[in-house]
Design an enzyme around this catalytic site. Structure first.
Site, PDB file in Angstrom:
ATOM      1  N   ASP A   1      34.501  31.384  54.847  1.00 31.44           N
ATOM      2  CA  ASP A   1      35.510  32.339  54.368  1.00 31.44           C
ATOM      3  C   ASP A   1      35.697  33.475  55.386  1.00 31.44           C
ATOM      4  O   ASP A   1      35.210  34.592  55.194  1.00 31.44           O
ATOM      5  CB  ASP A   1      35.065  32.885  53.002  1.00 31.44           C
ATOM      6  CG  ASP A   1      36.171  33.631  52.280  1.00 31.44           C
ATOM      7  OD1 ASP A   1      37.338  33.527  52.698  1.00 31.44           O
ATOM      8  OD2 ASP A   1      35.850  34.321  51.289  1.00 31.44           O
TER       9      ASP A   1
ATOM     10  N   HIS B   1      40.095  33.580  52.300  1.00 37.09           N
ATOM     11  CA  HIS B   1      40.718  33.456  50.975  1.00 37.09           C
ATOM     12  C   HIS B   1      41.798  34.517  50.754  1.00 37.09           C
ATOM     13  O   HIS B   1      42.599  34.384  49.824  1.00 37.09           O
ATOM     14  CB  HIS B   1      39.664  33.416  49.857  1.00 37.09           C
ATOM     15  CG  HIS B   1      39.134  34.731  49.402  1.00 37.09           C
ATOM     16  ND1 HIS B   1      37.861  35.172  49.699  1.00 37.09           N
ATOM     17  CD2 HIS B   1      39.679  35.702  48.648  1.00 37.09           C
ATOM     18  CE1 HIS B   1      37.671  36.357  49.156  1.00 37.09           C
ATOM     19  NE2 HIS B   1      38.763  36.709  48.513  1.00 37.09           N
TER      20      HIS B   1
ATOM     21  N   SER C   1      37.369  42.307  48.966  1.00 35.16           N
ATOM     22  CA  SER C   1      37.310  41.076  49.749  1.00 35.16           C
ATOM     23  C   SER C   1      37.899  41.248  51.132  1.00 35.16           C
ATOM     24  O   SER C   1      38.946  41.882  51.285  1.00 35.16           O
ATOM     25  CB  SER C   1      38.152  39.993  49.069  1.00 35.16           C
ATOM     26  OG  SER C   1      37.413  39.328  48.125  1.00 35.16           O
TER      27      SER C   1
HETATM   28  C1  4AZ Z   1      36.627  39.222  44.936  1.00 37.45           C
HETATM   29  O1  4AZ Z   1      37.037  38.316  44.252  1.00 37.45           O
HETATM   30  C2  4AZ Z   1      35.193  39.604  44.842  1.00 37.45           C
HETATM   31  N1  4AZ Z   1      30.702  41.345  43.499  1.00 37.45           N
HETATM   32  C3  4AZ Z   1      34.647  40.366  45.845  1.00 37.45           C
HETATM   33  C4  4AZ Z   1      33.317  40.727  45.772  1.00 37.45           C
HETATM   34  C5  4AZ Z   1      32.539  40.331  44.720  1.00 37.45           C
HETATM   35  C6  4AZ Z   1      33.084  39.571  43.710  1.00 37.45           C
HETATM   36  C7  4AZ Z   1      34.420  39.210  43.776  1.00 37.45           C
HETATM   37  C8  4AZ Z   1      31.093  40.720  44.700  1.00 37.45           C
HETATM   38  O2  4AZ Z   1      37.378  39.804  45.695  1.00 37.45           O
END
Ligand code: 4AZ
Length: 313
Positions: A156, A94, A257
């Protein structure tokens, strides 16, 4: 409801927006949180030396991990934890697509920054190294793995092939190995003590951290996690794992992420002597909320795909 996830991804882009804008967004009262209640990696890059910042147009957008396939006569035969020259990184699929248009980012807009803890001051202090991304690969239905799904975030994962580093300070970075069959016997069991690290938001709706932060969280049983997410209509697929506490509090967040979820051995255990990559930060509903565990891509689920991609490229 699931489109919310895409919105979360979009918010990751706001990370690099002016602080005033980010500060106007909700900040939890009294929070002094990092990653979410993480610890600063105390001046020692070599503690999570595989953690990279994946940049879009020169700005932090996601995390990534430096992995190093062992190649013998054209075949990937294992994964090194010793390499210092990144040629491959793993991140989240993503992170490779524009959240508004769904189009893949042009390769020229992507780079990785490694070998530094401070992504704000590191570059001007001559720390770390930027590498262009030469190509990226996400599951597309070939090589025995179904396609990445931007709605459910199933599959992902992304592999990034990197250009050579311009400066070389291998003492500040190192690859992380992937699980072996022996590790898989225990590493994905509930309550395994894992770590995740990144430069993401330090509170839900907050701003990113300029320095690399790390937090320790336990692996969560798959069914427990699936049960907590079911009311939202979210499915926890076999290629997903969850980590965190029932109470929340300690978590990854937007901007983390693509970064690593890993097991780091302590001198107390003899399970392994080297850190192992267990997952990739993928999604969650908010950050640090009770029963809303962080969701991660289950690395072992994709190891054959990773091997096939690297062998073919
Ligand atoms: C994000 O959108 C994301 N709490 C990454 C990790 C988490 C939530 C959102 C986990 O990058």
């Amino acid at each position: 409801m699931r489109y919310l996830k895409i919105l979360f991804v979009a918010f990751a882009l706001i990370l690099s927006a002016p602080a005033s804008l980010a500060q106007n967004m909700q900040l939890r009262a009294g929070s002094s949180e990092r990653i979410l209640n993480g610890n600063e990696i105390d001046g020692v890059v070599r503690k999570a030396e595989w953690t990279m910042s994946l940049r879009l147009d020169g700005r932090h957008n996601c995390g990534a991990s430096f992995i190093s396939p062992k190649i013998e006569s054209g075949k990937v035969t294992g994964w090194s934890s010793e390499a210092s020259e990144p040629k491959w990184a793993v991140s989240a699929a993503h992170c490779m697509f524009d959240p508004w248009t769904g189009a893949p980012y042009e390769i020229s807009r992507l780079s990785v920054y490694s070998g530094a803890l401070d992504i704000q001051n590191g570059p001007s202090n001559g720390e770390g190294d930027v590498q262009e991304v030469r190509a990226f690969y996400v599951p597309d239905g070939t090589l025995g793995t179904p396609s990445y799904d931007p709605i459910t975030l199933e599959n992902d994962i992304a592999l990034l092939r990197l250009a050579d580093a311009k400066t070389v300070d291998g003492s500040k970075r190192g690859s992380i190995r992937l699980p072996t069959i022996a590790d898989v016997n225990w590493i994905y069991d509930p309550y395994t003590a894992l770590h995740t690290a990144g430069w993401g938001r330090t509170s839900e709706g907050g701003i990113g951290s300029p320095t690399l932060l790390e937090v320790r969280i336990p692996m969560v049983d798959h069914d427990t996690c699936a049960e907590k997410y079911a009311p939202f209509g979210d499915e926890i697929y076999p290629g997903m794992i969850c980590a965190g506490y029932r109470s929340g509090e300690f978590d990854s967040c937007q901007g983390d992420s693509g970064g690593p979820l890993y097991y780091r051995p302590t001198p107390l255990t003899q399970l392994t002597s080297k850190s192992v990559l267990v997952g990739i930060v993928s999604w969650g509903r908010g950050c640090g909320g009770a029963d809303l565990f962080g969701v991660y891509t289950r690395i072992v689920h994709y190891q054959d795909w990773m091997t096939a991609v690297i062998q073919a490229n």
